[in-house]
Design a protein around this motif. Sequence first.
Motif, PDB file in Angstrom:
ATOM      1  N   VAL A 147       4.488 -18.955  14.301  1.00 52.43           N
ATOM      2  CA  VAL A 147       4.945 -17.568  14.448  1.00 52.43           C
ATOM      3  C   VAL A 147       3.998 -16.843  15.407  1.00 52.43           C
ATOM      4  CG1 VAL A 147       5.325 -15.380  13.234  1.00 52.43           C
ATOM      5  CG2 VAL A 147       5.979 -17.548  12.153  1.00 52.43           C
ATOM      6  N   PHE A 148       4.570 -16.126  16.370  1.00 48.57           N
ATOM      7  CA  PHE A 148       3.769 -15.416  17.370  1.00 48.57           C
ATOM      8  C   PHE A 148       4.100 -13.936  17.380  1.00 48.57           C
ATOM      9  CE2 PHE A 148       4.253 -19.736  18.912  1.00 48.57           C
ATOM     10  CZ  PHE A 148       2.944 -20.070  19.229  1.00 48.57           C
ATOM     11  N   GLU A 149       3.094 -13.145  17.714  1.00 46.26           N
ATOM     12  CA  GLU A 149       3.356 -11.723  17.979  1.00 46.26           C
ATOM     13  C   GLU A 149       3.872 -11.639  19.414  1.00 46.26           C
ATOM     14  OE1 GLU A 149       0.529  -8.423  16.726  1.00 46.26           O
ATOM     15  OE2 GLU A 149       0.394  -8.419  18.912  1.00 46.26           O
ATOM     16  N   VAL A 150       5.034 -11.014  19.576  1.00 55.10           N
ATOM     17  CA  VAL A 150       5.677 -10.975  20.894  1.00 55.10           C
ATOM     18  C   VAL A 150       5.898  -9.520  21.295  1.00 55.10           C
ATOM     19  CG1 VAL A 150       7.808 -11.567  22.140  1.00 55.10           C
ATOM     20  CG2 VAL A 150       6.791 -13.220  20.575  1.00 55.10           C
ATOM     21  N   LEU A 151       5.569  -9.226  22.526  1.00 54.38           N
ATOM     22  CA  LEU A 151       5.844  -7.886  23.066  1.00 54.38           C
ATOM     23  C   LEU A 151       7.208  -7.954  23.767  1.00 54.38           C
ATOM     24  CD1 LEU A 151       5.001  -4.985  23.895  1.00 54.38           C
ATOM     25  CD2 LEU A 151       3.839  -5.979  25.862  1.00 54.38           C
ATOM     26  N   ILE A 152       8.162  -7.167  23.293  1.00 54.78           N
ATOM     27  CA  ILE A 152       9.502  -7.201  23.893  1.00 54.78           C
ATOM     28  C   ILE A 152       9.456  -6.551  25.275  1.00 54.78           C
ATOM     29  CG2 ILE A 152      11.898  -6.398  23.681  1.00 54.78           C
ATOM     30  CD1 ILE A 152      11.585  -6.450  20.655  1.00 54.78           C
ATOM     31  N   GLU A 153       9.953  -7.289  26.288  1.00 58.84           N
ATOM     32  CA  GLU A 153       9.958  -6.736  27.653  1.00 58.84           C
ATOM     33  C   GLU A 153      11.334  -6.232  28.067  1.00 58.84           C
ATOM     34  OE1 GLU A 153       8.094  -9.317  30.567  1.00 58.84           O
ATOM     35  OE2 GLU A 153       6.404  -9.673  29.218  1.00 58.84           O
TER      36      GLU A 153
ATOM     37  N   GLN B  92      20.255 -10.685  23.118  1.00 59.41           N
ATOM     38  CA  GLN B  92      18.944 -11.308  22.873  1.00 59.41           C
ATOM     39  C   GLN B  92      17.844 -10.570  23.632  1.00 59.41           C
ATOM     40  OE1 GLN B  92      19.685 -15.380  24.161  1.00 59.41           O
ATOM     41  NE2 GLN B  92      19.460 -16.023  22.031  1.00 59.41           N
ATOM     42  N   TRP B  93      16.648 -10.581  23.044  1.00 58.03           N
ATOM     43  CA  TRP B  93      15.478 -10.032  23.725  1.00 58.03           C
ATOM     44  C   TRP B  93      14.704 -11.142  24.435  1.00 58.03           C
ATOM     45  CZ3 TRP B  93      15.587  -5.124  24.267  1.00 58.03           C
ATOM     46  CH2 TRP B  93      15.919  -4.249  23.225  1.00 58.03           C
ATOM     47  N   MET B  94      13.962 -10.726  25.475  1.00 57.90           N
ATOM     48  CA  MET B  94      12.976 -11.606  26.089  1.00 57.90           C
ATOM     49  C   MET B  94      11.620 -10.911  25.951  1.00 57.90           C
ATOM     50  SD  MET B  94      11.109 -11.302  29.072  1.00 57.90           S
ATOM     51  CE  MET B  94       9.885 -12.368  29.753  1.00 57.90           C
ATOM     52  N   GLY B  95      10.627 -11.659  25.551  1.00 53.08           N
ATOM     53  CA  GLY B  95       9.267 -11.107  25.478  1.00 53.08           C
ATOM     54  C   GLY B  95       8.268 -12.228  25.687  1.00 53.08           C
ATOM     55  N   ARG B  96       6.994 -11.884  25.611  1.00 54.79           N
ATOM     56  CA  ARG B  96       5.959 -12.931  25.767  1.00 54.79           C
ATOM     57  C   ARG B  96       5.003 -12.864  24.597  1.00 54.79           C
ATOM     58  NH1 ARG B  96       5.867 -14.697  31.374  1.00 54.79           N
ATOM     59  NH2 ARG B  96       7.220 -13.243  32.457  1.00 54.79           N
ATOM     60  N   ASN B  97       4.455 -14.042  24.292  1.00 54.76           N
ATOM     61  CA  ASN B  97       3.392 -14.047  23.289  1.00 54.76           C
ATOM     62  C   ASN B  97       2.056 -13.863  24.010  1.00 54.76           C
ATOM     63  OD1 ASN B  97       2.742 -16.549  24.324  1.00 54.76           O
ATOM     64  ND2 ASN B  97       3.387 -17.716  22.524  1.00 54.76           N
TER      65      ASN B  97
ATOM     66  N   HIS C 162       7.359 -10.207  15.330  1.00 54.00           N
ATOM     67  CA  HIS C 162       6.888 -11.568  15.044  1.00 54.00           C
ATOM     68  C   HIS C 162       8.053 -12.531  15.209  1.00 54.00           C
ATOM     69  CE1 HIS C 162       3.666  -9.201  13.161  1.00 54.00           C
ATOM     70  NE2 HIS C 162       2.946 -10.189  13.658  1.00 54.00           N
ATOM     71  N   VAL C 163       7.811 -13.574  15.981  1.00 51.52           N
ATOM     72  CA  VAL C 163       8.892 -14.506  16.310  1.00 51.52           C
ATOM     73  C   VAL C 163       8.453 -15.923  15.980  1.00 51.52           C
ATOM     74  CG1 VAL C 163      10.356 -15.402  18.186  1.00 51.52           C
ATOM     75  CG2 VAL C 163       9.684 -12.989  18.183  1.00 51.52           C
TER      76      VAL C 163
END
Length: 479
Positions: free
Chosen positions: A413-419, A428-433, A455-456
């Motif tokens: 599981v990663f913390e992801v910032l939604i871009e 769907q969202w795209m983000g990065r860890n 969290h993804v």
Amino acid sequence: MLDLANKTIDETRQGEAYQAETNGSQQYSKYFFIESYGCQMNFSDSEIIASILQGEGFGSTRNVEEADLIFLNTCSIREKAEQTVRKRLTEFKKIKKTNPGLLIGVLGCMAERLKSKLLEEEKLVDLVVGPDAYRTLPSLIEEAESGTKAVNVLLSREETYADISPVRINTNGISAFVSIMRGCNNMCAFCVVPFTRGRERSRDNISIVEECTSLFNEGYREVTLLGQNVDSYYWVDPQTNHAVDFAMLLEQVAQVSPLLRVRFSTSHPKDITDKVLHTMKKHHNICKYIHLPVQSGSNRILQLMNRTYTREWYLGRVNKIKEIMPDCAISSDIIAGFCTEEEQDHLDTLDIMRKTGYEYSYMFAYSERPGTLAARRYKDDVPDETKKRRLDEIVQLQNHLSLESNKKDIGKVFEVLIEGDSKRSKTQWMGRNSQYKVMVFDKTDPKQQPGTYVHVMALECTQGTMIGKIVEQPQLIEA
Ligand code: SAM
Ligand code: SF4
């Protein structure tokens, strides 16, 4: 933003035309069009240029036909980069015929390298302006408007454009680049940057922290601190004599807000200190990702390249990174076919790639640049087909390493910032860890917006993308 997913070079942003944020009610008498090539530093410089021009009453346009001024902010790092710009210039011939008052300016590294020679070679060009001369653009434009070709390629030992608040252009409103230093004092034998961007100088820490704070207040949630060699950042306050190194600067920016992610690029393996690594570990919001270009895995080639480290030193740094931050991703720049490179040197490069296990790499075939140490001292003697074959092998290996790295993350599981929306679907969202990996996942809650952290869990992957699902909804962190 840099898209590092296993491309020989990220071409996606090359020649990107910028539309600056403008004050909708303002009337402009003239419009400029600016296109950027090369490294992130150039894209960041275009924001400074846009700010200077807007201050002089010029509006920005993305429509080249509507422009009174066309600027190409250029790159000289490889021959191909310059060819691309020359080709692009020929495309403006037609527009200039229909609009004879149109001015065309070449800015940045190619302007600095070729200076007024560029005016002789490219008759279409009216202005040639180097990276340290952007403040003089308004007077150079006036000069060119009066019919004189205008050139300013003076390099400076002080210019950092610290007081210019860059106009954010083509922004997603979430991630921004902040230039912390300019120039480079390393003389890597292959590299033209020290000649085109001049001596290294650091920008004062106060203006950097202020810029990051305003970005945060405007809603940005990620800053990338930019410099050719960020680990040699060093600023001494002339009033207090207090010195700030890169680790201290990182800490100050991290303290702007725990919700502001901090990234940086580029680190030179000879300079990255344990102090920086410990600062990264200490602050959750400093992303666990280091771009640490190796260039070659062969000691003989590293010495010819004047990189001033050995493969053993490099691997020692990698081990230290992993010891302090086991979850830290590492990426690289790699050059195939540097002067005198033998098959064994190439195998050493493949070996160091495997030993480090890079998450991503930028990979290039060596391109001789006039005036560099290598051009003066060595013969560019690796045949093109050998360079290409070695580059292909490097790219293949990197693809494999990236896929392996992504596979290892499945189930985590990663913390992801939604871009923003994913490229494929608005559902769907795209983000990065933190490790800079792209994650794509279904939207599940209207509270989620670009700039929100979620969290993804990673469920599947390709070599460039992790596909996941949002978990732990109650822990959603508000932007
Ligand atoms: N300052 C950074 C560093 O030291 O890693 C990046 C500088 S440069 C803009 C980015 C990359 O371009 C370099 O790391 C190198 O791999 C590549 N490069 C530079 N000169 C090159 C050349 N003559 N031929 C091929 N690749 C080159
Ligand atoms: Fe070029 Fe080396 Fe400076 Fe990077 S550190 S900009 S590769 S001279």
